[in-house]
Design an enzyme around this catalytic site. Structure first.
Site, PDB file in Angstrom:
ATOM      1  N   HIS A  37       0.821  -1.215   0.000  1.00 16.86           N
ATOM      2  CA  HIS A  37       0.000   0.000   0.000  1.00 16.86           C
ATOM      3  C   HIS A  37       0.855   1.265   0.000  1.00 16.86           C
ATOM      4  O   HIS A  37       0.376   2.338  -0.367  1.00 16.86           O
ATOM      5  CB  HIS A  37      -0.914  -0.020   1.229  1.00 16.86           C
ATOM      6  CG  HIS A  37      -2.230   0.674   1.031  1.00 16.86           C
ATOM      7  ND1 HIS A  37      -2.806   0.858  -0.212  1.00 16.86           N
ATOM      8  CD2 HIS A  37      -3.097   1.219   1.928  1.00 16.86           C
ATOM      9  CE1 HIS A  37      -3.960   1.482  -0.068  1.00 16.86           C
ATOM     10  NE2 HIS A  37      -4.156   1.724   1.219  1.00 16.86           N
ATOM     11  N   ASN A  87      -5.744   7.159   4.655  1.00 16.75           N
ATOM     12  CA  ASN A  87      -7.070   7.725   4.381  1.00 16.75           C
ATOM     13  C   ASN A  87      -7.188   9.205   4.718  1.00 16.75           C
ATOM     14  O   ASN A  87      -8.230   9.809   4.468  1.00 16.75           O
ATOM     15  CB  ASN A  87      -8.163   6.920   5.084  1.00 16.75           C
ATOM     16  CG  ASN A  87      -8.012   6.912   6.592  1.00 16.75           C
ATOM     17  OD1 ASN A  87      -7.090   7.511   7.138  1.00 16.75           O
ATOM     18  ND2 ASN A  87      -8.915   6.218   7.264  1.00 16.75           N
ATOM     19  N   ASN A 133      -8.375   5.049  -1.101  1.00 16.17           N
ATOM     20  CA  ASN A 133      -8.668   5.976  -0.002  1.00 16.17           C
ATOM     21  C   ASN A 133      -7.710   7.158   0.050  1.00 16.17           C
ATOM     22  O   ASN A 133      -8.104   8.268   0.414  1.00 16.17           O
ATOM     23  CB  ASN A 133      -8.643   5.231   1.334  1.00 16.17           C
ATOM     24  CG  ASN A 133      -9.805   4.278   1.501  1.00 16.17           C
ATOM     25  OD1 ASN A 133     -10.858   4.484   0.910  1.00 16.17           O
ATOM     26  ND2 ASN A 133      -9.615   3.237   2.282  1.00 16.17           N
TER      27      ASN A 133
END
Length: 235
Positions: A37, A87, A133
């Site tokens: 990520h 996020n 996100n």
């Protein structure tokens, strides 16, 4: 956070145009630089190394992140690694945009892409967050979706692992061999974008003052197809 979320980019006057300054952001989670990520952060570290600035990161509480200032030809480049969770990465990006007077269309986001296999990279010129996100946070905080993006494929889990567990996991040793080439290729693409000035022009704002999405066909520039981990070529 130092300022209320809603005031970070309250109007377009908060950020002034500087045609020779670009912000390049590696989206990710702080302390998880080796995860799938956070591959955007890995790309930025590779870019910093290419610029001879690998050890020049400095924390800046005013932007809630780590920054490097460098130059490519006659363009000043601001590299940013947010110190906020994925996020809410957009909070850091909006703060940096305001501090360095950089318009959203001159902010290049680098992030992971589940829908592309590892070894596939593409430039996307604005548009929706498509479920990411970190990108969604940037769109909300900058109040526009015009930011160009370098999308770095990480593929989807092939077993029963949840997507969340997969993206937060680290690359395997086999994947790492592919990743090394991906990082080098990603840096080459970034240099091409930054030196050729292939950024979109600021679109006209609609009546409500929110910059519109791109009106022309969204352009995706993909690298040459590479073999995935099974040896098959994919798009």
């Amino acid at each position: 956070m130092e300022e209320p979320f809603g005031t970070l980019m309250s109007n377009e006057a908060s950020v002034h145009t500087n045609s020779r300054r670009r912000l390049v952001v590696g989206l990710g989670n702080p302390g998880m630089n080796g995860s799938r990520h956070s591959v955007g952060m890995a790309v930025l570290q590779a870019l910093a190394a290419r610029l001879g600035e690998a050890d020049s990161w400095r924390g800046d509480r005013h932007v809630s992140g780590e920054v490097i200032l460098s130059d490519i030809q006659d363009t000043q480049i601001v590299l940013l690694r947010p110190r906020l969770l994925m996020n809410i990465n957009g909070v850091s990006v909006a703060k940096a945009a305001r501090k360095y007077s950089i318009q959203p269309e001159n902010i290049l986001l680098v992030h992971d892409e589940l829908d592309k296999p590892l070894g596939k990279i593409a430039i996307k010129q604005g548009g929706s967050a498509r479920g990411h996100n970190g990108v969604r946070s940037c769109v909300e905080c900058l109040q526009t979706d015009v930011m160009p993006r370098l999308r770095v494929g990480i593929g989807r889990p092939r077993d029963q692992s949840s997507v969340e567990r997969y993206v937060l996991g680290r690359f395997s040793q086999e994947e790492q061999k592919v990743l090394n080439a991906v990082l080098e290729q990603s840096v080459n693409i970034l240099f091409s974008q930054l030196t050729d000035n292939q950024y979109v022009q600021s679109p006209q704002s609609p009546a409500d003052g929110r910059p519109s999405s791109l009106t022309r066909t969204q352009k995706e520039l993909s690298t040459s197809p590479q073999k995935n981990m099974t040896g098959q070529t994919q798009d």
